[in-house]
Write a protein that holds these residues in place. Structure first.
Motif, PDB file in Angstrom:
ATOM      1  N   ASP A 713       0.850  -1.182   0.000  1.00  0.00           N
ATOM      2  CA  ASP A 713       0.000   0.000   0.000  1.00  0.00           C
ATOM      3  C   ASP A 713       0.889   1.235   0.000  1.00  0.00           C
ATOM      4  O   ASP A 713       1.391   1.673   1.039  1.00  0.00           O
ATOM      5  N   ASP A 714       1.068   1.817  -1.175  1.00  0.00           N
ATOM      6  CA  ASP A 714       1.957   2.967  -1.326  1.00  0.00           C
ATOM      7  C   ASP A 714       1.175   4.254  -1.092  1.00  0.00           C
ATOM      8  O   ASP A 714       0.833   4.986  -2.013  1.00  0.00           O
ATOM      9  N   THR A 715       0.886   4.538   0.177  1.00  0.00           N
ATOM     10  CA  THR A 715       0.083   5.728   0.498  1.00  0.00           C
ATOM     11  C   THR A 715       0.903   6.999   0.399  1.00  0.00           C
ATOM     12  O   THR A 715       0.339   8.086   0.298  1.00  0.00           O
ATOM     13  N   GLU A 716       2.220   6.903   0.448  1.00  0.00           N
ATOM     14  CA  GLU A 716       3.047   8.111   0.427  1.00  0.00           C
ATOM     15  C   GLU A 716       3.655   8.371  -0.942  1.00  0.00           C
ATOM     16  O   GLU A 716       4.371   9.348  -1.123  1.00  0.00           O
ATOM     17  N   GLY A 717       3.393   7.499  -1.910  1.00  0.00           N
ATOM     18  CA  GLY A 717       3.930   7.716  -3.239  1.00  0.00           C
ATOM     19  C   GLY A 717       5.438   7.629  -3.289  1.00  0.00           C
ATOM     20  O   GLY A 717       6.081   8.353  -4.054  1.00  0.00           O
ATOM     21  N   ARG A 718       6.027   6.716  -2.499  1.00  0.00           N
ATOM     22  CA  ARG A 718       7.489   6.672  -2.377  1.00  0.00           C
ATOM     23  C   ARG A 718       8.122   5.562  -3.183  1.00  0.00           C
ATOM     24  O   ARG A 718       9.329   5.401  -3.151  1.00  0.00           O
ATOM     25  N   THR A 719       7.358   4.728  -3.833  1.00  0.00           N
ATOM     26  CA  THR A 719       7.951   3.623  -4.569  1.00  0.00           C
ATOM     27  C   THR A 719       8.407   4.061  -5.949  1.00  0.00           C
ATOM     28  O   THR A 719       7.899   5.018  -6.533  1.00  0.00           O
ATOM     29  N   ASP A 720       9.381   3.331  -6.439  1.00  0.00           N
ATOM     30  CA  ASP A 720       9.925   3.580  -7.762  1.00  0.00           C
ATOM     31  C   ASP A 720      10.291   2.229  -8.354  1.00  0.00           C
ATOM     32  O   ASP A 720      10.325   1.210  -7.644  1.00  0.00           O
ATOM     33  N   VAL A 721      10.593   2.197  -9.622  1.00  0.00           N
ATOM     34  CA  VAL A 721      11.006   0.956 -10.267  1.00  0.00           C
ATOM     35  C   VAL A 721      12.407   0.603  -9.801  1.00  0.00           C
ATOM     36  O   VAL A 721      13.301   1.458  -9.777  1.00  0.00           O
TER      37      VAL A 721
END
Length: 939
Positions: A713-721
C-alpha cells in the motif's frame, strides 16, 4: 606500570612468607592440621569436591568475605577462566566462562552461564547483582551442564546456596564495615531452633557508598566557528547563546551519595526448615533485594588516549552529566525444597520457586563528546526539503539535498579518502527503562536412588514460565552522523518464555575404582511476543509530522540545519531549545506514543534439542581421582524487536537459531603431602557452533533499494522501479540500525585449569589457580573491520581494508571485509592466575593475628572480535596485575574480629567493558584503590 605492579605483588608475597616463617608462634599448633573436606552438589547429590567428576569451584561465606565479595561482579578473579562484566545501561551482568558468553540482557535474551539460587534456575542476568551474604556455599561449575542443570548452561552454571536454619543452637552474627568513599555496610544473621522439628534463620544486609567519580552538571553551550574566520557570525557558524545545547529536562545537581558509581542497596532473607519426620524435610526461603544505586558509566579511556589529538583534558574519573542516573530495582524470591525418603533406596526432591524482578532505570550514555581537536570535528549533513537548495548545497531536486561537510580539516580527510566523515560536535544519548516487570515460575521434580547398589540414577522434569513486560526508550537528539533527532520507544506488554525438559542420568560402578556415567536431557523452548509495539522517529520527515509543533516538540537546537530555520514542510516554528523543554516532550511523555505510527512486534518461535553426557571417573588410589567426559550444550534460539527496515512499513524480527557446543574434558583431583595439598586440574576442548552475538548493526543503508510486495500500500507515493531485478522498490532515505542477535559462526576453545589449596605449615595457607585459554574463531562469515578507520589513518596505524562488494543473501552489500578467523573471542585472556596467601599468628588467650595477601594477574584480552591491538585504539585490556591485602585480629574465645583491608593496592585501571566512543575508546572501569575496616561479632 605492569612491571612495577608485578614487582609490588612479588615483594609483598615474599615479605609475607618470610615474616610468617620467622615469627610463627607455638601456641595453637596442631600437628594433624590439614584441609577440611568440601561438600558440593554439582551432580545433584552431596559429594566430596575431591571425588566429583566436574570442574567445579566452591566457596563458603568466609572465603567470600576474605575476598570482599558483595555480589557476582566480585567473584570473577576467584575462578579459573572466568570474567564478569556489567552493562551499565541496563544493569545486565555478563558472565564469561572459558571464552563463552552472552551479551543479550533484554527481557527475551538468554545467558550462556546459568544462574541458580538454591538449585532453582534464575532466567534474567540482572539477578547477578543480588547480594551474596549469609550463604552456605557458592558453586561455579565449568563446561556444559545441560543434562542435570539444563537451560542455557552451555558454558557452565552458578549455584548460590543460602545458609539453612539448623537445630544445633540459637546463635547469630553481626558485622559493620566502614571505608573510603563513605562505604557503610551492616549485615547479620540469626538462627533460632524453635523445637526439634522447626528452625528459623533470618539475615539482613544494608550497604551504601559515595561515588568515586567527580560528577558535574553538563550545560554545554557550543560556540563553533565553522568557516575559521575568527567569529561565529557566518552562515553556518554556531554562536554560544547562554542556553545549554544538551537536554536539561532531567539535569540537576546531585550529591556524591546520588551520583553515578554510588551504592544504595539492601537485602533480607528468611528461611524455615521443617522436619516433621525422619524421612521428610521442607525448606522455605523468602528473599527480598532492592538496589537504588544510580548505576555505572562508560568514560573516555584517558590512559589509552594519552599523547594523541584526543588526549583527555580532565582526570580519568571526571564526568559531565545532564541525565543523572536513577534506578529502582527490586527482586522478590520465594523458594521451596521438599525432600522425602520414599524408601530406603529412593528419595524425592521437589523444588518450586517464584521470582519477580521490577526495574526502572535512567542512564546517560553520552558523558564523553567528540574532541574539538579531532581533524574531523564537524557535521556531515543530509536533509530533506521541498524547497530549493540553499547556497552551498548540491541537488535541489525537490526531494533530497546534500549539504557540504562542515569540518575542521576537510582537505586532510579527503586526502585520506574520508571526506564524507565527520565527528559531530556532541551527542546527547539517554536510555530509559520506564518500567520492567519480569515474573517467573520455576519447578523441578526429581527422583533419585540412594542405595548401595552399583547402579545409581536420577531422573526428573523441569518447567519454567516467564511473563515479562517492559517499556524501553531511546532519545538521541544528535544522531546518525547527520545530527538528526532520533527517538524510539519499545513497548512490550507481554513477552512469554516457556521451557519444558525431562532428564535422566545413570552412574554404574564397574568395580571399586571405576564408575561410568551417561545422561540425557530433552528441552523444548517457546518464546512469544503478544501486542508488542515499536515506535521510532528520525529526522525531519514522515511519519514525524507534529513532533516539532510548539505544543509537542521534544527537539531543541537543530544542527542539521545550521544557519537555517527548520520550518520547511513540517509546520514548525523552531528551533526549540533546552530552556523550553518539559517532561511531557519526547519519549518521556506518554503523548509520544500517540503521535507516531508503530510496527507490530507480535511474534512466536519454538526450538527443541536433546543434550547428552557420557563420562567416567576412576579412583586410582585414596589420593588420586581421575575423570573424563564428553558433553553437549544448547541455548535456545530467539528473535528480536520488529524493525521497519525502510521507513515504509516493511518489518523484520531477525530470528536466530539455537547455540550448540560439545566439550571434551579430562581431569584429576589429587590429595598430596599427607593431606596438606589439594591439587585439581583439567584440560578441555569445546567446539561451539551457531554462536549468538548481540550487537548494534546498520541493517539498511541510505540509498538502499527495498523491493516491495505486489500488494504493498503505497500511500506516500514513495515507490519507484527497482534499478536491479523486477518490481517496485522503496529507496531508503537514512541509515537504519537496531540491536540484533545473530548466529555469527564457530569457535574452538581449549584450555588448561589448575587449582590448588596448600597448608605448608600449621597456620599457613596458599590457594589459588592458574589457567591457559585458547579461544579461537574458526568460522565467521562476512566479518568487517570498521574499527576507527579514520583515526587509524590519522595516527598512522594499520589501515582498515578497502571497501569491496559481496553478494549476501542475494543483495550486493559494500563493506570493509576482513576475516577474523584465528582471532581470540572477547573476554578471553590466554593466561591468568590468582594466588592468595594467609598466615595466622596464634598469640594468647585465643587471640589470632591473620594477614591475607591476594594477587591476580591476567594476560591481554579484547572486547571485540577484531582484536585490534595498536596504541590508543587497542580494543581491549592490556595485561595487568592487582592485589588486595587485609589484616585480621580475631578473638576466638570472645568470638569477635577486626579487619583492615586495602583493595586494588596497585590502583590499577581495570576495564570490565569497553566500546567505541566518538573518535576514541571509552570504557567502564573498576573501582580505584580503596580501603576500609570491618568489625564482626558472633553471639
Amino acid at each position: 606500570m605492569f612491571k612495577q605492579n608485578k614487582n609490588i605483588v612479588r615483594n609483598a608475597l615474599v615479605a609475607a612468607v618470610a615474616l610468617s616463617v620467622n615469627s610463627y608462634a607455638q601456641e595453637g599448633m596442631d600437628e594433624d592440621y590439614g584441609i577440611d573436606e568440601i561438600i558440593v552438589t554439582s551432580t545433584k547429590r552431596e559429594t566430596s569436591l575431591m571425588e566429583t567428576a566436574v570442574a567445579v569451584s566452591a566457596f563458603g561465606q568466609e572465603s567470600l568475605d576474605n575476598q570482599g565479595v558483595k555480589n557476582l561482579l566480585d567473584i570473577g578473579d576467584m575462578v579459573p577462566n572466568m570474567q564478569i562484566a556489567l552493562s551499565p545501561s541496563d544493569s545486565g551482568v555478563q558472565v564469561v566462562v572459558r571464552g563463552l558468553t552472552s551479551n543479550n540482557f533484554t527481557e527475551i535474551g538468554d545467558p550462556t552461564v546459568a544462574m541458580h539460587f538454591d538449585g532453582l534456575y534464575s532466567p534474567r542476568p540482572q539477578a547477578g547483582l543480588a547480594l551474596m551474604y549469609d550463604v552456605e556455599r557458592v558453586e561455579i561449575s565449568r563446561g556444559p551442564q545441560g543434562t542435570l542443570f539444563g537451560r542455557n548452561s552451555t558454558a557452565g552454571s552458578i549455584n548460590v546456596i543460602s545458609a539453612r536454619p539448623n537445630f544445633d543452637q540459637q546463635e547469630g552474627k553481626i558485622e559493620v564495615e566502614m571505608g573510603k568513599y563513605a562505604q557503610r555496610t551492616v549485615k547479620g544473621w540469626f538462627n533460632l531452633p524453635v523445637n526439634d522439628k522447626l528452625a528459623l534463620r533470618a539475615s539482613v544486609l544494608k550497604e551504601t557508598a559515595d561515588t568515586w567519580y567527580n560528577q558535574t552538571q553538563d550545560k554545554f553551550d557550543l560556540a563553533w566557528d565553522t568557516d575559521g574566520d575568527g567569529s561565529t557570525t557566518g552562515a553556518y557558524d554556531v554562536a554560544a547563546d547562554g542556553i545549554p545545547n544538551v537536554d536539561q529536562r532531567r539535569n540537576r545537581e546531585v550529591s556524591d551519595s546520588d551520583a553515578y558509581g554510588s551504592v544504595d542497596r539492601s537485602g533480607a532473607r528468611l528461611g524455615m526448615r521443617f522436619e516433621p519426620t525422619n524421612d521428610v524435610s521442607l525448606d522455605l526461603i523468602a528473599d527480598y533485594f532492592q538496589d537504588k544505586s544510580p548505576g555505572g558509566l562508560s568514560l573516555k579511556d584517558c590512559e589509552k588516549a594519552e599523547g594523541t589529538f584526543f588526549a583527555c583534558e580532565e582526570d580519568q574519573y571526571d564526568v559531565s552529566v545532564n541525565v543523572p542516573g536513577e534506578m529502582d530495582m527490586t527482586m522478590l524470591g520465594l523458594r521451596s525444597v521438599l525432600t522425602w525418603d520414599i524408601t530406603e533406596d529412593v528419595v524425592f526432591e521437589g523444588r518450586v520457586g517464584y521470582s519477580q524482578q521490577k526495574r526502572s532505570q535512567v542512564h546517560d550514555a553520552s558523558t564523553v563528546y567528540a574532541d574539538p581537536d579531532h581533524p574531523a570535528y564537524g557535521i556531515t549533513r543530509t536533509w530533506y526539503d521541498d524547497n530549493a537548495a540553499p547556497d552551498g548545497c548540491t541537488g535541489g531536486n525537490g526531494s533530497m539535498v546534500e549539504c557540504p561537510n562542515l569540518v575542521n580539516n576537510l582537505p586532510l580527510l579527503e586526502s585520506l579518502g574520508y571526506g564524507d566523515v565527520a565527528m559531530q560536535p556532541f551527542n546527547d544519548l539517554s536510555l530509559s527503562t520506564n518500567y520492567s516487570d519480569y515474573r517467573s515460575v520455576v519447578s523441578e521434580l526429581q527422583l533419585k536412588s540412594q542405595s548401595d547398589s552399583n547402579l545409581q540414577w536420577i531422573t526428573g522434569v523441569f518447567y519454567m514460565k516467564e511473563d515479562n513486560e517492559i517499556r524501553f526508550d531511546v532519545e538521541d537528539p544528535f544522531c546518525c552522523g547527520g545530527v538528526l533527532p532520533l527517538a524510539q520507544s519499545f513497548v512490550q506488554p507481554e513477552r512469554l518464555v516457556e521451557s519444558l525438559a525431562g532428564f535422566v542420568q545413570f552412574d554404574y560402578k564397574v568395580n571399586e575404582q571405576l564408575n561410568l556415567t551417561a545422561g540425557y536431557r530433552y528441552t523444548h523452548d517457546t518464546k512469544e511476543d503478544i501486542g508488542g509495539r515499536n515506535y521510532i522517529t528520525a529526522g525531519y520527515r514522515q511519519p514525524n509530522i507534529g513532533l516539532y509543533d510548539p505544543a509537542a516538540s521534544f527537539w531543541m537546537e537543530s544542527w542539521t540545519r545550521v544557519g537555517l530555520e527548520p520550518t520547511a514542510g513540517i509546520g514548525g516554528t523552531g528551533p526549540y531549545q533546552s530552556d523550553v523543554l518539559n517532561n511531557d516532550m519526547g519519549t518521556a511523555g506518554d503523548d509520544f506514543l500517540n503521535r507516531l505510527q508503530y510496527s507490530d512486534n507480535s511474534h512466536k518461535g519454538a526450538w527443541s534439542k536433546g543434550t547428552w553426557k557420557v563420562g567416567f571417573d576412576y579412583l586410582l588410589n585414596d589420593d588420586l581421582f581421575l575423570y573424563g567426559s564428553v558433553a553437549t550444550g544448547y541455548k535456545s534460539g530467539g528473535f528480536g524487536d520488529s524493525v521497519d527496515i525502510c521507513d515504509c512499513n516493511i518489518t523484520d524480527t531477525f530470528d536466530y537459531d539455537p547455540e550448540n557446543n560439545i566439550t571434551y574434558e579430562l581431569g584429576f583431583k589429587a590429595t598430596m603431602l599427607d593431606g596438606k595439598l589439594n591439587l585439581l586440574g583439567n584440560v578441555f576442548l569445546m567446539d561451539n557452533t551457531d554462536l549468538q552475538d548481540t550487537f548494534y548493526a546498520t541493517i539498511t543503508g541510505v540509498g538502499a533499494e527495498i523491493q516491495v510486495p505486489a500488494d504493498y500500500d503505497d500511500t506516500e507515493g514513495r515507490t519507484d522501479v527497482c534499478t536491479t531485478g523486477e518490481g517496485d522498490c522503496v529507496i531508503v532515505g537514512r541509515d537504519i540500525g537496531t540491536l540484533i542477535t545473530q548466529n555469527i559462526g564457530e569457535t574452538r576453545n581449549m584450555g588448561v585449569e589448575l587449582e590448588f589449596d596448600w597448608r605448608p605449615y600449621n597456620g599457613g595457607r596458599v590457594n589459588g589457580w592458574v589457567a591457559w585459554l585458547d579461544s579461537e574463531i574458526t568460522e565467521l562469515d562476512n566479518s568487517q573491520d570498521n574499527w576507527f578507520c579514520l583515526e587509524r589513518a590519522l595516527l598512522g596505524l594499520t589501515n582498515c581494508p578497502d571497501k569491496t562488494t559481496r553478494t549476501i543473501d542475494g543483495n550486493d552489500i559494500e563493506g570493509r571485509y576482513q576475516s577474523f578467523v584465528g582471532n581470540a573471542m572477547p573476554w578471553s585472556p590466554e593466561y591468568s592466575a590468582t594466588v592468595t596467601f594467609e598466615h595466622n599468628w596464634y598469640l594468647y588467650n585465643g587471640i589470632r593475628l591473620s594477614p591475607i595477601v591476594s594477587a591476580h594477574w591476567q594476560d591481554e584480552m579484547f572486547f571485540d572480535k577484531g582484536n585490534f591491538d595498536e596504541g590508543a585504539l587497542h580494543s581491549g585490556q592490556d595485561a595487568f596485575a592487582t592485589a588486595d591485602v587485609a589484616l585480621r585480629l580475631i578473638n576466638e574465645e570472645s568470638a569477635w574480629a577486626v579487619e583492615l583491608y586495602v583493595r586494588n593496592v596497585t590502583d590499577e585501571v581495570v576495564r570490565n567493558w569497553a566500546d567505541r566512543g566518538p573518535g576514541f575508546m571509552r570504557a567502564s572501569l573498576g573501582k580505584p584503590r580503596h580501603y576500609g575496616v570491618k568489625f564482626n561479632m558472633a553471639f
